[in-house]
Design an enzyme around this catalytic site. Structure first.
Site, mmCIF file in Angstrom:
data_model
loop_
_atom_site.group_PDB
_atom_site.id
_atom_site.type_symbol
_atom_site.label_atom_id
_atom_site.label_comp_id
_atom_site.label_asym_id
_atom_site.label_seq_id
_atom_site.Cartn_x
_atom_site.Cartn_y
_atom_site.Cartn_z
ATOM 1 N N CYS A 62 0.899 -1.174 0.000
ATOM 2 C CA CYS A 62 0.000 0.000 0.000
ATOM 3 C C CYS A 62 0.929 1.214 0.000
ATOM 4 O O CYS A 62 1.273 1.748 1.046
ATOM 5 C CB CYS A 62 -0.860 0.002 1.255
ATOM 6 S SG CYS A 62 -1.656 -1.581 1.610
ATOM 7 N N ALA A 97 1.356 4.500 -1.828
ATOM 8 C CA ALA A 97 1.300 5.954 -2.026
ATOM 9 C C ALA A 97 1.115 6.687 -0.695
ATOM 10 O O ALA A 97 0.464 6.156 0.194
ATOM 11 C CB ALA A 97 0.143 6.304 -2.957
ATOM 12 N N PRO A 98 1.712 7.875 -0.552
ATOM 13 C CA PRO A 98 2.468 8.631 -1.566
ATOM 14 C C PRO A 98 3.934 8.242 -1.691
ATOM 15 O O PRO A 98 4.663 8.837 -2.481
ATOM 16 C CB PRO A 98 2.346 10.077 -1.057
ATOM 17 C CG PRO A 98 2.216 9.946 0.428
ATOM 18 C CD PRO A 98 1.467 8.669 0.664
ATOM 19 N N GLY A 99 4.410 7.271 -0.933
ATOM 20 C CA GLY A 99 5.748 6.749 -1.214
ATOM 21 C C GLY A 99 6.816 7.060 -0.173
ATOM 22 O O GLY A 99 7.986 6.750 -0.389
ATOM 23 N N GLY A 100 6.419 7.638 0.961
ATOM 24 C CA GLY A 100 7.416 7.987 1.989
ATOM 25 C C GLY A 100 8.198 6.768 2.471
ATOM 26 O O GLY A 100 9.433 6.801 2.573
ATOM 27 N N LYS A 101 7.491 5.670 2.723
ATOM 28 C CA LYS A 101 8.187 4.486 3.247
ATOM 29 C C LYS A 101 8.972 3.791 2.134
ATOM 30 O O LYS A 101 10.035 3.221 2.393
ATOM 31 C CB LYS A 101 7.212 3.543 3.946
ATOM 32 C CG LYS A 101 6.646 4.199 5.197
ATOM 33 C CD LYS A 101 5.800 3.286 6.015
ATOM 34 C CE LYS A 101 5.130 4.066 7.130
ATOM 35 N NZ LYS A 101 4.138 5.072 6.648
ATOM 36 N N ASP A 135 -5.251 -4.562 -6.572
ATOM 37 C CA ASP A 135 -5.893 -4.555 -5.261
ATOM 38 C C ASP A 135 -5.005 -5.429 -4.374
ATOM 39 O O ASP A 135 -4.785 -6.609 -4.680
ATOM 40 C CB ASP A 135 -7.308 -5.144 -5.376
ATOM 41 C CG ASP A 135 -8.044 -5.067 -4.046
ATOM 42 O OD1 ASP A 135 -7.384 -5.188 -2.990
ATOM 43 O OD2 ASP A 135 -9.267 -4.894 -4.057
ATOM 44 N N ASP A 192 1.554 -1.145 4.860
ATOM 45 C CA ASP A 192 1.274 0.108 5.575
ATOM 46 C C ASP A 192 -0.193 0.409 5.260
ATOM 47 O O ASP A 192 -0.508 1.155 4.340
ATOM 48 C CB ASP A 192 2.222 1.194 5.071
ATOM 49 C CG ASP A 192 2.150 2.449 5.915
ATOM 50 O OD1 ASP A 192 1.959 2.339 7.141
ATOM 51 O OD2 ASP A 192 2.280 3.557 5.348
ATOM 52 N N CYS A 212 -1.287 4.136 11.099
ATOM 53 C CA CYS A 212 -1.047 5.374 11.842
ATOM 54 C C CYS A 212 -2.280 5.725 12.688
ATOM 55 O O CYS A 212 -2.675 6.881 12.782
ATOM 56 C CB CYS A 212 -0.636 6.510 10.926
ATOM 57 S SG CYS A 212 -1.762 6.807 9.575
HETATM 58 C C1 LIG Z 1 -1.430 4.674 4.860
HETATM 59 S S1 LIG Z 1 -1.467 4.861 3.152
HETATM 60 C C2 LIG Z 1 0.152 4.353 2.675
HETATM 61 C C3 LIG Z 1 1.234 5.377 2.941
HETATM 62 C C4 LIG Z 1 2.549 4.993 2.281
HETATM 63 N N1 LIG Z 1 2.980 3.666 2.671
HETATM 64 C C5 LIG Z 1 3.640 5.980 2.612
HETATM 65 O O1 LIG Z 1 4.468 5.739 3.503
HETATM 66 O O2 LIG Z 1 3.694 7.032 1.960
HETATM 67 C C6 LIG Z 1 -2.450 3.517 2.634
HETATM 68 C C7 LIG Z 1 -2.568 3.368 1.125
HETATM 69 O O3 LIG Z 1 -3.261 2.143 0.871
HETATM 70 C C8 LIG Z 1 -3.993 2.317 -0.314
HETATM 71 N N2 LIG Z 1 -5.029 1.258 -0.398
HETATM 72 C C9 LIG Z 1 -6.348 1.343 -0.099
HETATM 73 N N3 LIG Z 1 -6.956 0.162 -0.366
HETATM 74 C C10 LIG Z 1 -5.999 -0.676 -0.836
HETATM 75 C C11 LIG Z 1 -6.004 -2.020 -1.299
HETATM 76 N N4 LIG Z 1 -7.139 -2.749 -1.344
HETATM 77 N N5 LIG Z 1 -4.838 -2.553 -1.716
HETATM 78 C C12 LIG Z 1 -3.696 -1.852 -1.678
HETATM 79 N N6 LIG Z 1 -3.629 -0.568 -1.262
HETATM 80 C C13 LIG Z 1 -4.768 0.010 -0.842
HETATM 81 C C14 LIG Z 1 -4.558 3.724 -0.175
HETATM 82 O O4 LIG Z 1 -4.967 4.229 -1.432
HETATM 83 C C15 LIG Z 1 -3.362 4.465 0.444
HETATM 84 O O5 LIG Z 1 -2.598 5.075 -0.547
#
Ligand SMILES: C[S@@+](CC[C@H](N)C(=O)[O-])C[C@H]1O[C@@H](n2cnc3c(N)ncnc32)[C@H](O)[C@@H]1O
Length: 390
Positions: free
Chosen positions: A186, A188-192, A240, A258, A312
């Protein structure tokens, strides 16, 4: 020379001037609650200007329904830690920011500026933490000073990324090594994902994000921070995450989940009561989605590999309860204790919750929780590492 006064609920830095002559002389000031926030300006070479920008922050409106729900739940789950965590979440002007340096650029100048402004490195050379991530550098300040974000300049990589320093902990828990295949489920936005590339050079980093708008944001982040030599090892995928484990079973050495969660910091500031209601409904559905994502990650990891699950939010139903549910029907997965490895060495910087409700003898077995506290406003961040048995 600097003068600090305590006023309102937070420290208020009235003025701060380096003793060096211009062009490095700079004034900083951070006001609490009202008035402009004054931000350090950097010139083209990355050195600070001797002038400052005043930004009038829009006051955010608080969502009362969400706060009431948090009060009910977290006073039970966190006990004495909740009133002080609540005070931090309700005072965005007290929030601290970490500055993660980009090892693919020349960072010497930035390092000098950060040190001259009172920033210090977050990750000490602690034996248990240092070996897998000698190249990851993050600077933090004891006060809520915000280093300016860097504008995009075509053809130039950005030198640093601003983040909540607790976001680095799930990445440290992954213990990434050169040559590993890594999945950021998961992303976006890509910090990790960026933090992963600062720790080591994976053979492959798959950054997965199903939301098209957020995936676009992720691609831009990767392009602005990574050199071509590394970009060629990075794949952005759009699946997904719930079905990822089936399509690429046993492929990765490390997987980060994440997960989408009820982001406690931003959800408190929902725009309208209607949005607040909507979010509380969504909150009830999140544990099911998180459970499916974690199961999928455990299928995608190879036997002997590790999955880190993070959120978070402070909510135990999205944290320990998800981990427990997945472990109950996955006999080949073992949780690993992060208390000795991460919480103890970093206790100077972060406040870790001492226990989770209902897990008596082994309170940290299922994961550790960073709880924001005054002066250590990092978090919320929950992390758990699960190893797939060989
Ligand atoms: C907490 S954010 C991730 C932050 C990211 N890891 C970072 O450090 O920048 C969770 C992400 O999971 C995505 N997401 C939502 N449903 C999802 C799914 N079924 N499968 C994968 N990613 C999903 C969201 O769109 C969102 O971008």
């Amino acid at each position: 020379m600097f003068t600090i006064q305590q006023s309102c609920s937070a420290w208020r830095i009235i003025c701060f001037k380096t003793t060096k002559p211009t062009p490095t002389a700079v004034w900083w000031s951070v006001k609490c609650h009202t008035g402009p926030e004054v931000v350090l300006q950097l010139n083209e070479q990355g050195a600070p200007h001797n002038q400052v920008t005043k930004r009038h922050r829009k006051e955010r409106s608080l969502c009362q329904q969400v706060l009431e729900r948090f009060d009910q739940q977290y006073s039970q789950e966190l006990g004495d830690l909740w009133p002080s965590a609540r005070a931090v979440l309700l005072d965005p002007h007290s929030w601290q920011y970490g500055v993660m340096l980009n090892r693919f650029t020349t960072v010497t100048g930035i390092t000098q500026i950060l040190q001259s402004q009172g920033f210090s490195t977050l990750l000490p050379q602690t034996p248990s933490l240092s070996s897998p991530r000698p190249t990851l550098q993050c600077y933090i300040h004891p006060y809520p000073l915000r280093f300016p974000s860097q504008a995009h300049r075509p053809g130039q990589l950005k030198q640093y990324y601003l983040l909540n320093a607790a976001s680095l902990l799930p990445v440290l828990a992954l213990q990434i090594r050169d040559g590993e295949k890594v999945l950021d489920l998961c992303s976006a936005p890509g910090g990790k994902a960026l933090a992963i590339t600062q720790c080591a050079t994976p053979a492959l980093l798959c950054c997965n994000e199903p939301d098209p708008h957020r995936r676009d944001w992720l691609s831009k982040t990767l392009e602005s921070f990574l050199p071509q030599s590394l970009i060629s090892r990075v794949i952005v995928s759009a699946q997904d995450g719930r079905s990822f484990g089936q399509s690429e079973a046993g492929t990765y050495d490390k997987v980060l989940v994440d997960a989408p969660c009820s982001n406690d910091r931003s959800w408190l500031y929902s725009c309208s009561s209607q949005q607040g209601e909507q979010r509380l409904k969504e909150r009830a559905r999140l544990p099911a989605l998180q459970t499916q994502l974690l199961r999928s990650a455990l299928s995608a990891v190879r036997p002997g590999g590790a999955v880190v699950y993070s959120t978070c939010t402070l909510s135990s139903s999205e944290n320990c309860a998800v981990v427990e549910t997945v472990l109950n029907d996955c006999p080949e997965a073992d949780p690993e204790d992060l208390w000795e490895e991460i919480a103890i060495p970093l206790a100077k910087y972060f406040t870790f919750s001492p226990a989770h409700p209902g897990h008596g003898q082994t309170p940290h077995k299922l994961g550790i929780l960073v709880v924001p506290q005054p002066g250590k406003t990092w978090g919320p961040m929950f992390l758990s590492r699960i190893r797939r048995r060989k």
